[in-house]
Design a protein around this motif. Structure first.
Motif, mmCIF file in Angstrom:
data_model
loop_
_atom_site.group_PDB
_atom_site.id
_atom_site.type_symbol
_atom_site.label_atom_id
_atom_site.label_comp_id
_atom_site.label_asym_id
_atom_site.label_seq_id
_atom_site.Cartn_x
_atom_site.Cartn_y
_atom_site.Cartn_z
ATOM 1 N N LYS A 135 2.213 1.839 -3.442
ATOM 2 C CA LYS A 135 1.105 2.225 -4.444
ATOM 3 C C LYS A 135 0.854 3.747 -4.110
ATOM 4 O O LYS A 135 0.640 4.725 -5.060
ATOM 5 C CB LYS A 135 -0.081 1.468 -4.426
ATOM 6 C CG LYS A 135 -0.087 -0.020 -4.778
ATOM 7 C CD LYS A 135 -1.333 -0.706 -4.927
ATOM 8 C CE LYS A 135 -1.972 -0.905 -3.232
ATOM 9 N NZ LYS A 135 -3.337 -1.651 -3.459
ATOM 10 N N ASP A 179 0.914 -1.170 -0.090
ATOM 11 C CA ASP A 179 0.037 0.069 0.122
ATOM 12 C C ASP A 179 0.979 1.174 0.186
ATOM 13 O O ASP A 179 0.515 2.255 -0.705
ATOM 14 C CB ASP A 179 -0.929 -0.010 1.094
ATOM 15 C CG ASP A 179 -2.042 -1.020 1.009
ATOM 16 O OD1 ASP A 179 -2.281 -1.391 -0.161
ATOM 17 O OD2 ASP A 179 -2.828 -0.919 2.014
ATOM 18 N N GLN A 190 -1.046 -5.277 -8.433
ATOM 19 C CA GLN A 190 -2.315 -4.633 -7.838
ATOM 20 C C GLN A 190 -2.824 -3.308 -8.535
ATOM 21 O O GLN A 190 -3.885 -3.488 -8.918
ATOM 22 C CB GLN A 190 -2.103 -4.321 -6.281
ATOM 23 C CG GLN A 190 -1.951 -5.799 -5.683
ATOM 24 C CD GLN A 190 -1.765 -5.225 -4.041
ATOM 25 O OE1 GLN A 190 -1.945 -4.316 -3.419
ATOM 26 N NE2 GLN A 190 -0.878 -6.212 -3.537
ATOM 27 N N GLN A 220 -4.552 -4.150 -11.689
ATOM 28 C CA GLN A 220 -5.955 -4.299 -11.649
ATOM 29 C C GLN A 220 -6.812 -3.135 -11.167
ATOM 30 O O GLN A 220 -7.989 -3.097 -11.865
ATOM 31 C CB GLN A 220 -6.018 -5.672 -10.432
ATOM 32 C CG GLN A 220 -5.329 -7.016 -10.788
ATOM 33 C CD GLN A 220 -6.265 -7.507 -12.086
ATOM 34 O OE1 GLN A 220 -7.502 -7.753 -11.959
ATOM 35 N NE2 GLN A 220 -5.506 -8.150 -12.944
ATOM 36 N N GLU A 221 -6.381 -2.404 -10.197
ATOM 37 C CA GLU A 221 -7.215 -1.261 -9.784
ATOM 38 C C GLU A 221 -7.446 -0.242 -10.637
ATOM 39 O O GLU A 221 -8.416 0.423 -10.890
ATOM 40 C CB GLU A 221 -6.447 -0.763 -8.409
ATOM 41 C CG GLU A 221 -6.387 -1.924 -7.321
ATOM 42 C CD GLU A 221 -5.508 -1.246 -6.250
ATOM 43 O OE1 GLU A 221 -5.161 -0.331 -6.295
ATOM 44 O OE2 GLU A 221 -5.270 -2.294 -5.351
#
Length: 542
Positions: free
Chosen positions: A123, A120, A158, A161-162
């Protein structure tokens, strides 16, 4: 919302991911898009500031004082977009941030783990402070399969995908080795690299294949089949004759076209590559050639002087000449009668550095340049060595030295413990941590009327990037100026010497900052343009 291009590497390091990222950014710019480039470095250092140049190459410094990876230099030189602290992150910084949050109790008693807390945080960095841009290009250091890189690859998986297929693509830089004995190009390393990437959930959209030979149609079909990409997405990346040919070469091979196609931007305007073509012509069709002797201490790894190398090339572009660099280890000049390698150069440059090793050789090289009337350019440490040389041999201070090397009877160069940045006072002590404790980033300087640098810059105030702990002692100014070494640039408060120049010399300038960090192929730094011009004039005398 910007679109994201994630650039990864496989098989081996040093394939040119940073250069590819910079070139792609420049091509998107040439089509009218706004870009921002970022670098994710998986090593545990908080930043590269404490790393040896032999380990990591040069440390690139931004205006806001960040010590970053050298790839940010490529980004700035190719796109002209100023990099910032927020454009380079390391595992060390990520973990430092997470540990600080955990100690404050920000996680509310949760067990802190790689997933989701580390991923996180990565990101958050990738998505933060993007600004008003169309594309963010995000390069991951190292190669797929490196254990330290796994959290970064997972974070990008991730994000893929997001953000969705319309807003994020993956560009994988890989290697196609050519086996001379067999006379064959081998695709297996690329296949394995893509297999490794897919095993962690990332399917590359485009392959940039570094190779020594053109990719024939059969090999292209094979790569596309086994790596699950269209044939048009297998881009050939052969070595270019010059760094500044890379955008032209990659456009000719369809890299930017394929990127835009993957985003569905098939109606994008054609790129205006006029200025890149002009740069290429200047590089390949110069009017002459000059030789510059670079007297340094990290000459065994030229990446330690990457920005310097490029800034000198930019000076050549400004004068339409080829600049040939003669890299010379400074320690060789510490013995008498060892100046043969400097006899036929047209200019001498002493770059930045740290520590006593090789210092006396640099001082000797300065004296050679001064006495032989050869254009001299001293940068950071190179300015300090020029001041010591003038003090010893012109100002009657034979024991002049730097306290960086130990106690000195004549501390001409001393540790900087307090200075002004904007409206704030910054302080450092001898026992402080090594990392991030230098005078870093952009600082202003006032130029003296009538000086050579005032004429070169064409202004009376400049702002340049710094990276150093030691400064010239302003208390010796009167003695040095009486001997002919003029202090032509000072900090706005008049306390810190920024530039010195020697009277009665064709071209002799020392600067405390690093002008090479702000030089661009389209905007050569004025000091480098002037230095190479002086070298051209020197070549006519030899």
């Amino acid at each position: 919302m910007p679109r994201y291009i994630f650039i990864t590497g496989g098989v081996v390091s040093s394939l040119g991911k940073g250069l590819a990222s910079a070139a792609l950014g420049a091509l998107l710019q040439a089509r009218g898009y706004k870009v921002r480039l970022r670098k994710l470095d998986p090593y545990l250092n908080v930043d590269p500031g404490t790393m040896s140049p032999y380990q990591h190459g040069e440390v690139y410094v931004t205006d806001d004082g960040a010590e970053t990876d050298l790839d940010l230099g490529h980004y700035e030189r190719f796109t002209g977009v100023a990099a910032a602290q927020s454009d380079n992150i390391t595992t060390g910084r990520i973990y430092s941030t997470i540990i600080e949050r955990e100690r404050r109790g920000d996680y509310l008693g949760a067990t802190v783990q790689v997933i989701p807390h580390v991923t996180d945080a990565i990101k958050e960095f990738v998505l933060s402070d993007a600004g008003d841009v169309d594309f963010v290009l995000c390069e991951v250091g190292g190669t797929v399969g490196d254990i330290e890189g796994l959290p970064f690859f997972e974070s990008l998986r991730q994000l893929g995908q997001e953000l969705g297929r319309d807003n994020a693509i993956f560009l994988h830089v890989t290697l196609l080795p050519y086996i001379k004995v067999a006379g064959e190009m081998k695709t297996k390393p690329t296949q394995h690299s893509v297999k490794e990437l897919r095993s962690i959930g990332i399917q590359p959209d485009i392959l940039l294949c570094r190779c020594e030979q053109p990719i024939d149609p059969g090999e292209r079909r094979k790569i596309a089949l086994f790596c699950n990409v269209p044939e048009s997405a297998v881009i050939e990346g052969m070595d270019a004759a010059s760094l500044y040919d890379v955008p032209l070469d990659y456009h000719a091979k369809g890299l930017d076209t394929e990127v835009l196609k993957r985003f569905g931007l098939t109606d994008a305007p054609e790129p205006d590559l006029t200025r890149w073509e002009a740069i290429s012509r200047t590089i390949h069709e110069p009017d002459g050639e000059v030789t510059i002797g670079v007297v340094g201490k990290y000459t065994g790894l030229l990446d330690a002087y990457k920005s310097l190398n490029e800034a000198l090339a930019h000076g050549g572009i400004a004068n339409n000449v080829k600049v040939r660099l003669k890299w010379l280890e400074s320690s060789q000049f510490e013995s008498p009668d060892t100046f043969g390698p400097l006899e036929n150069v047209h200019g001498i440059l002493v770059p930045g550095g740290f520590g006593e090793r090789g210092a006396e050789g640099k001082i000797a090289a300065v004296r050679f340049a001064r006495e032989r009337k050869i254009p001299y350019f001293g940068i950071c440490f190179g300015m300090q060595m020029a001041v010591i040389e003038a003090a010893r041999h012109l100002a009657g201070l034979p024991k002049a030295n730097s306290t960086e090397f130990g106690p000195s009877e004549e501390p001409l160069i001393g540790l900087l413990t307090e200075w002004t940045r904007g409206n704030a006072v910054e302080r450092r002590g001898e026992d402080d941590d090594m990392g991030g404790t230098m005078r870093l980033g952009a600082y202003k300087a006032a130029l003296k009327a009538g000086s050579r640098v005032r004429e070169i810059y064409g202004t009376d105030s400049i702002e340049e990037r710094h990276r150093h702990r030691y400064e010239v002692n302003i208390g010796y100014r009167d003695q040095l100026e009486a001997a002919g070494l003029k202090f032509s640039g000072l900090s706005p408060d008049g306390v810190l010497p920024e530039i010195v120049e020697l009277e009665d010399h064709p071209w002799f300038i020392g600067v405390q900052f690093h002008p090479e960090l702000k030089s661009r192929p389209f905007e050569p730094h004025p000091l480098f343009a002037s230095f190479i011009q002086a070298a051209v004039e020197q070549s006519r005398l030899v």
